[in-house]
Each structure stands twice: as structure tokens, then as C-alpha cells.
Design an enzyme around this catalytic site. Structure first.
Site, PDB file in Angstrom:
ATOM      1  N   ASP A  15       0.813  -1.233   0.000  1.00  0.00           N
ATOM      2  CA  ASP A  15       0.000   0.000   0.000  1.00  0.00           C
ATOM      3  C   ASP A  15       0.841   1.275   0.000  1.00  0.00           C
ATOM      4  OD1 ASP A  15      -2.136  -1.784   0.408  1.00  0.00           O
ATOM      5  OD2 ASP A  15      -2.188  -1.436   2.569  1.00  0.00           O
ATOM      6  N   GLU A 222     -11.326   0.607  -3.622  1.00  0.00           N
ATOM      7  CA  GLU A 222     -10.492   1.150  -2.538  1.00  0.00           C
ATOM      8  C   GLU A 222      -9.231   1.776  -3.147  1.00  0.00           C
ATOM      9  OE1 GLU A 222      -9.529  -2.266  -0.084  1.00  0.00           O
ATOM     10  OE2 GLU A 222      -8.307  -3.170  -1.639  1.00  0.00           O
TER      11      GLU A 222
HETATM   12  O1  FUB Z   1      -3.571  -3.290   3.385  1.00  0.00           O
HETATM   13  C1  FUB Z   1      -4.929  -3.430   3.730  1.00  0.00           C
HETATM   14  C2  FUB Z   1      -5.802  -3.009   2.601  1.00  0.00           C
HETATM   15  O2  FUB Z   1      -5.516  -3.792   1.469  1.00  0.00           O
HETATM   16  C3  FUB Z   1      -5.595  -1.595   2.112  1.00  0.00           C
HETATM   17  O3  FUB Z   1      -6.087  -0.605   2.947  1.00  0.00           O
HETATM   18  C4  FUB Z   1      -6.257  -1.716   0.806  1.00  0.00           C
HETATM   19  O4  FUB Z   1      -6.069  -0.642  -0.062  1.00  0.00           O
HETATM   20  C5  FUB Z   1      -5.692  -3.019   0.287  1.00  0.00           C
HETATM   21  O5  FUB Z   1      -4.445  -2.853  -0.320  1.00  0.00           O
END
Ligand code: FUB
Length: 322
Positions: A15, A222
């Protein structure tokens, strides 16, 4: 550098949020580890408990400095569990780290931690940002204003809210219903609170119609990121369960943004996440995959590759599996 390169071979980092501060590139990743929590759709296996910061003077030679642990869950008074994707912004000689974390009721909130230096360590505020929810904050500076993009569905809990209010239970739109929107809110001058109610960001198709929930290859899931290229605003994000990094272009930080295409095809692993940054006259895509952990979705490794534009401003698609 046309072939992606791993940046931290001795640890699991994911991330990435990436910025240029004081002429250096600073990387703010999530820190994956083997917590033993079984994998589920809620993302419980992403049970991260601290952050490191990395910096580079030069992306091409691959030399990277680990500034060590800069914030831990045990230092955060309101902490429950799971430090997910963070970001950092600079204002008036201070660095503000924004991080999503579940509170003691297992609800994701967004917290702020402060440092005098981009490499930290960061000292957390006693409470999360009022009215904050969900995950994946990404902060964009425009003139003297700062905008926070955020949101994520499934484990990111965005489906539990409408109009910034918590629902009694989650509602997932389906088929031709409008997809859940990522959010944006301008920050107050003190950088500790929202200056306005978070707004929906609309991602439009080629006919100007907001993307539908059933359009899973294009709709937001996301991992928001913002950058500007040739005076256009590029909002990029992950489509989650279809594993793409896509982008949409707009004329201002609030959008709407019109869908343009895929930046990164699926990587090895379930999640995909990225940051786009210009450094020393080149553009780079920072991302992660699970090749070094042999496909363990919760043990991800940080990568970088050069990103290129066509003359018309389109981003050339990068293959995730090379
Ligand atoms: O790392 C946890 C979660 O997985 C992140 O917040 C998302 O964007 C995905 O990469």
C-alpha cells in the site's frame, strides 16, 4: 526503468503512498506480517500493527533507506486493530500522517499523527478525525488547500454508510444501481479535522453516466490516489475483486472524473494498490504484489516501475505479472 523492481526484499511492505519532501522521495507503506489470522473477505488477515518510513535519493539505482518504526498501534490511545494504508502531508513545517485504524468497537476511523520530519517518528492525536470513517486516506495539496480522498468497500466498511451517516447494517448496491462512491473532504487549516462534510466523487462512463455497482471492472473499490498531469486531475483507484488499478480524469479536485482505462493489470495476490509520483523528471508507479511470499495475499512486497503517458495524456497500461 521499464521492468518493475522490488524495493524492500527483506520485509513485507504494501500500500505505498509516495511524496517528494526536501528533494527526496519518501515512501509510506503498510507493514505486513504473519499474524496467523485466517484469510476472510473482511480482511482480518491484514492485521498490521506498525509503520516504517523509507526514503530514496534516486529511484533508478534502487538504494533505499529504512527509517525504522515510526508509529505503532500501542502508541495510539483509541486503537483497536489493523493499521492499513496511510498517507503523509506537509504544511507549515510539520508532517501529518493520516492512518486508518479500527477503534475499540472494530469500526475504521482515520487518525492523525504529527512529526517535524518526513521520516518521523509520528506522535498520534488522542482521537481520530471527527466524522471520519472507512479506509485508505490519500491527501492532495492544491495551492493552500488540502483534500483527503478516502473509502473502501468490503473490509473497508464503506457499505455501512450513506450520506456520511452510519447505517444500521451494510447495504451493497447491485447491478444497475449507482456504485458506492469514494469520498473527498477538504481539511481544516490545523490539518486535524475535516473542513466540510465529505462529498461523493462521481466516476463517469464515456456517456457522462456515473458508474454502476455491477460494473465491477471499472467501479471504485479502494486505494484512492490523486495526481496532476498537464493541468488535468487524475483520480486512480483499485477495483478490488477484479484486481485492476484504473484511472479517471477531471478538471478539479472534486471531480466528476471520467473513466479512462487500466493503469496496472492484476498482480499476483488479491489486493492491488499504488501511488503515482514524478521524481527527477520521470513518473513512477509504486505498487505491491505477492510473488516473494509465493502468493500469500497478506504478505505483500513493495515494487516500483516507470510510468509513461501517451501524447494525448493517456497512461500506458503496465502488466502486473512481469
Ligand atoms: O492493506 C490493507 C488493505 O488492502 C488496504 O487498505 C487496501 O487498499 C488493500 O491494499
Amino acid at each position: 526503468m521499464k521492468v518493475p523492481r522490488y524495493l524492500v526484499p527483506n520485509d513485507y511492505m504494501a500500500d505505498p503512498s509516495v511524496h517528494v519532501f526536501n528533494g527526496k522521495l519518501f515512501i509510506y507503506p503498510s507493514h505486513d506480517w504473519e499474524s496467523g489470522i485466517p484469510e476472510n473477505d473482511n480482511g482480518d488477515h491484514f492485521n498490521m500493527k506498525d509503520y516504517h518510513v523509507y526514503s530514496m535519493d534516486n529511484v533508478e539505482n534502487g538504494n533505499i533507506t529504512d527509517h525504522g518504526v515510526v508509529l505503532r498501534t500501542e502508541d495510539i490511545p483509541w486503537a483497536g486493530r489493523q493499521l492499513w494504508d496511510c498517507d503523509v502531508a506537509y504544511r507549515n513545517r510539520k508532517y501529518y500522517m493520516y492512518f486508518p485504524l479500527k477503534d475499540k468497537n472494530d469500526i475504521f476511523r482515520i487518525g492523525v499523527a504529527i512529526s517535524d520530519k518526513p521520516e518521523g517518528p509520528f506522535v498520534p492525536n488522542p482521537d481520530p478525525i471527527k466524522g471520519s470513517y472507512s479506509i485508505d486516506p490519500a491527501v492532495w495539496k492544491e495551492n493552500d488547500e488540502y483534500y483527503m480522498y478516502f473509502g473502501g468497500i468490503w473490509g473497508g466498511q464503506l457499505q455501512r454508510y450513506r450520506n456520511n451517516k452510519a447505517l444500521e447494517s451494510a447495504i451493497f448496491p447491485e447491478g444497475d444501481e449507482l456504485a458506492l462512491c469514494p469520498k473527498v473532504a477538504r481539511l481544516q487549516e490545523n490539518m486535524f479535522e475535516f473542513a466540510e462534510e465529505p462529498r461523493d466523487i462521481f466516476i463517469l462512463d464515456e456517456n457522462g453516466i456515473p458508474l454502476k455497482a455491477g460494473d465491477t471492472e471499472r467501479r471504485f473499490f479502494e486505494a484512492s490516489w490523486m495526481h496532476k498531469y498537464q493541468e488535468k486531475y487524475y483520480f486512480s483507484y483499485s477495483t478490488g475483486d477484479t484486481h485492476l488499478i484504473c484511472y479517471a480524469i477531471g478538471d478539479n479536485p472534486y471531480g466528476p472524473f471520467t473513466y479512462q482505462g487500466v493503469i496496472l493489470t492484476p498482480v499476483v495476490g488479491w489486493t492491488t494498490h499504488h501511488a503515482i509520483v514524478e521524481f527527477n523528471k520521470k513518473w513512477y508507479l509504486f505498487h505491491h504484489d505477492c510473488v516473494p511470499s509465493e502468493g500469500k495475499t497478506w504478505l505483500r512486497s513493495l515494487k516500483v516501475v516507470e510510468l509513461e503517458y501517451e501524447e494525448n495524456g493517456k497512461i500506458k497500461t503496465i502488466e502486473g505479472r512481469i
